[in-house]
Design a protein around this motif. Structure first.
Motif, short mmCIF file in Angstrom:
data_model
loop_
_atom_site.label_atom_id
_atom_site.label_comp_id
_atom_site.label_asym_id
_atom_site.label_seq_id
_atom_site.Cartn_x
_atom_site.Cartn_y
_atom_site.Cartn_z
N SER A 1 0.84 -1.19 0.00
CA SER A 1 0.00 0.00 0.00
C SER A 1 0.88 1.24 0.00
CB SER A 1 -0.92 0.00 1.22
OG SER A 1 -0.16 0.15 2.40
N GLY B 1 -1.95 1.51 4.84
CA GLY B 1 -2.30 0.12 4.58
C GLY B 1 -3.67 -0.09 3.98
N ASP C 1 3.32 -6.03 2.08
CA ASP C 1 3.88 -4.69 2.04
C ASP C 1 5.40 -4.77 2.22
OD1 ASP C 1 4.68 -1.94 3.00
OD2 ASP C 1 2.53 -1.60 2.78
#
Length: 576
Positions: free
Chosen positions: A67, A71, A81
């Motif tokens: 992201s 998030g 991530d």
């Protein structure tokens, strides 16, 4: 009395969740540079043993996937991530949890994506000719936005950072269903918490439930829902559970106001909402999370930490503990940031917490008690005594009758309560034994405390309850303050955008309500204006309800009781 044969038991029926916001706990940067993986998720492996030691047997962790910032503006649903590591790290984490008999659920952010998501990037490049132009809601190539895209679109919560997916598009539905299948095959996840479930399309959720039934036995779907009739979401066709914000509010305000009637009334309403069946309608109970202030901060009398958590662990539903709250840490909502709610913690700073911190010892005792009592997971609920400052109820399952007593007064209080035909009870927290006389037990409930009274069976069976007396020492919380630090900060403008957008929940009624949740109004906006704005939204919801059918007194009360701006906006959107 509920019997075992009357219900289907699943792992989540006996779950005690530990909630982790990984980007905060690991101290990850607020902005994602999309660089080489930084294997911060591996630092959470030692936490699994800690989580087990305090009685939790399930973890809700997220958001996890690639992201831009906080998030919830997903760039890639199939890639961990890079601030947390790579996919192998996540596979190892889940495998280690399973090895230690801990279930894991992920955050599923399926209502919207970030602007770096491949489908949105394709629209930016190809405009009308993009095959993904219908993946999002109301893409209009005659409009524009603050990013100067040359088109506009629907978003979540007024933030163009969060682009709303068109969940009625079969291609979108199929894609998200495949994401769930991928998460199961790749990571062996046990369930999903659906972000912003109160604005998800119901047919879309039915499709997700179909996939959940397909991918894994007892795969659990839990949705983030703020207000309303939870039975709209929790049923055989949609979700297994939703976030119990109604009980969350009642638990802290019922103690702050010395008003156990509020808590008992909320429990009764929810119990009736589920047709008095605590097993077909198990809500996800919590006292704090990554979007609201820490319970220790919210309580006027810090000693109420004990009765609040006794109720969390014993009332009908599935209890969840937010990381760090077992140490009694503070966390206050700030004007443009939720960073203090999501701090980086070093487990080494708390290595002796079970013995040295009475908050942690209390949580561990509650976890142990719930694990050894089926009645606290499957039992019916019966109110035994209710006053402003004292409250008692029982949970009964297959003849096991557990009695729960709490007291929010500064003085001890004696209760005489019906206790069935068991000869003796023992307090799970006090270790005190009491005899049953004439079908009753007479117990002393300590000031600002409580207990869970477990039946003692005849003989020396291994089923005898094990107890470790524990008493909260409020001064223990202060010892942890120096150990807490917020995750790294960005510049104020990025913080303002990312943190407010990260909060998919109605803002708390506190002086620290952030600017976004009050529609970016200035801090000197009058109270009368605010009340009028809320009243207008409530009237709009009631008007829509009246068009859809008869509005009952309870429905009208649900609307008027909701005084949260963001939640009312989401409620209006849910009718579309």
């Amino acid at each position: 009395m509920i019997k075992k044969g009357d219900i289907k038991m699943a792992w989540y029926d006996e779950a005690i969740f530990y909630h982790i916001y990984p980007l905060g706990l690991t101290g990850a940067p607020k902005e994602n540079a999309y660089g080489e993986p930084e294997h911060r998720l591996n630092t959470l492996l030692p936490w699994i043993d800690h989580i087990k030691s305090i009685g939790c047997n399930a973890i809700y962790i997220g958001p996890l996937f690639e992201s831009v910032g906080h998030g919830y503006e997903t760039t890639d649903y199939k890639k961990l991530d890079s601030r947390l590591g790579d996919n192998q790290d996540l596979k190892n984490f889940v495998a280690e949890c399973h090895k230690k008999e801990v279930k894991v659920i992920f955050d599923g952010v399926f209502n919207h994506t970030g602007r770096d998501f491949f489908a949105f990037k394709d629209i930016q490049q190809k405009r009308e000719s993009s095959p993904y132009r219908d993946w999002y809601c109301n893409v209009n190539f005659y409009g524009n936005n603050e990013y100067n895209d040359g088109f506009c679109y629907d978003n979540w919560g007024g933030y163009n950072l969060l682009v709303k997916l068109n969940q009625r598009n079969p291609a979108v539905k199929d894609y998200i269903c495949d994401v769930i299948r991928f998460w199961v095959s790749e990571f062996d996840v046990d369930g999903i918490r659906l972000d912003a479930a109160d604005v998800l399309d119901f047919d879309f959720m039915k499709a997700l439930r179909h996939v959940a039934n397909e991918v894994k036995p007892d795969f659990w779907l839990m949705g983030e829902v703020i207000h309303g009739d939870y039975s709209r979401w929790v049923n055989q066709g949609t979700l297994h559970s939703v976030t119990n914000y109604q009980l969350h509010k009642a638990l802290y305000s019922g103690h702050n106001d010395h008003n156990f009637f509020e808590i008992a009334h909320t429990v009764k309403r929810l119990y009736d909402m589920g047709s008095s069946n605590p097993n077909g309608f198990k809500l996800y109970n919590f006292v704090d999370n990554h979007d609201v202030e820490r319970i220790y901060t919210k309580l006027n009398n810090k000693a109420h930490f004990t009765p609040v958590h006794i109720l969390l662990y014993t009332l009908p539903g599935i209890p969840s503990l937010y990381y760090g709250s077992e140490f009694g840490i503070e966390g206050r909502k700030e004007k443009f940031s939720d960073a203090s709610l999501r701090p980086a913690l070093n487990l080494e700073d708390y290595k002796n917490a079970l013995t040295d911190n009475s908050f942690t010892a209390l949580i561990a005792a509650l976890g142990r008690t719930k694990q050894q009592s089926k009645a606290l997971s499957y039992g019916d609920y019966k109110e035994l005594q209710l006053m402003n400052r004292q409250y008692a109820f029982s949970r009964n399952f297959e003849g096991e009758n557990v009695v729960v007593t709490v007291n929010n007064d500064d003085s001890d209080f004696t209760m005489t309560l019906p206790a069935g035909n068991v000869a003796e009870y023992i307090g799970a927290l006090s270790g005190q034994k009491v005899r049953v006389e004439n079908g009753n037990i007479c117990v002393n409930v300590k000031a600002n405390s409580g207990d869970i009274w477990l039946p003692v069976t005849n003989g020396t069976s291994e089923k005898q309850p094990t107890v470790t007396p524990v008493e909260l020492r409020v001064e223990d919380a202060a010892k942890t303050a120096s150990s807490i630090k917020a995750a790294p900060q960005d510049n104020a403008e990025v913080q303002k955008t990312s943190e407010t957008a990260a909060t998919p929940v109605a803002a708390e009624k506190t002086a620290s309500v952030n600017a976004a949740s009050t529609d970016k109004k200035s801090s000197d906006t009058s109270e009368d204006f605010e009340k009028g704005k809320i009243a207008g939204l409530q009237e709009a919801i009631l008007a829509i309800m009246e068009k859809n059918g008869p509005v009952t007194d309870q429905m009208r009360k649900d609307v008027t009781d909701n005084v949260y701006h963001d939640s009312l906006i989401n409620w209006i959107k849910s009718f579309r």
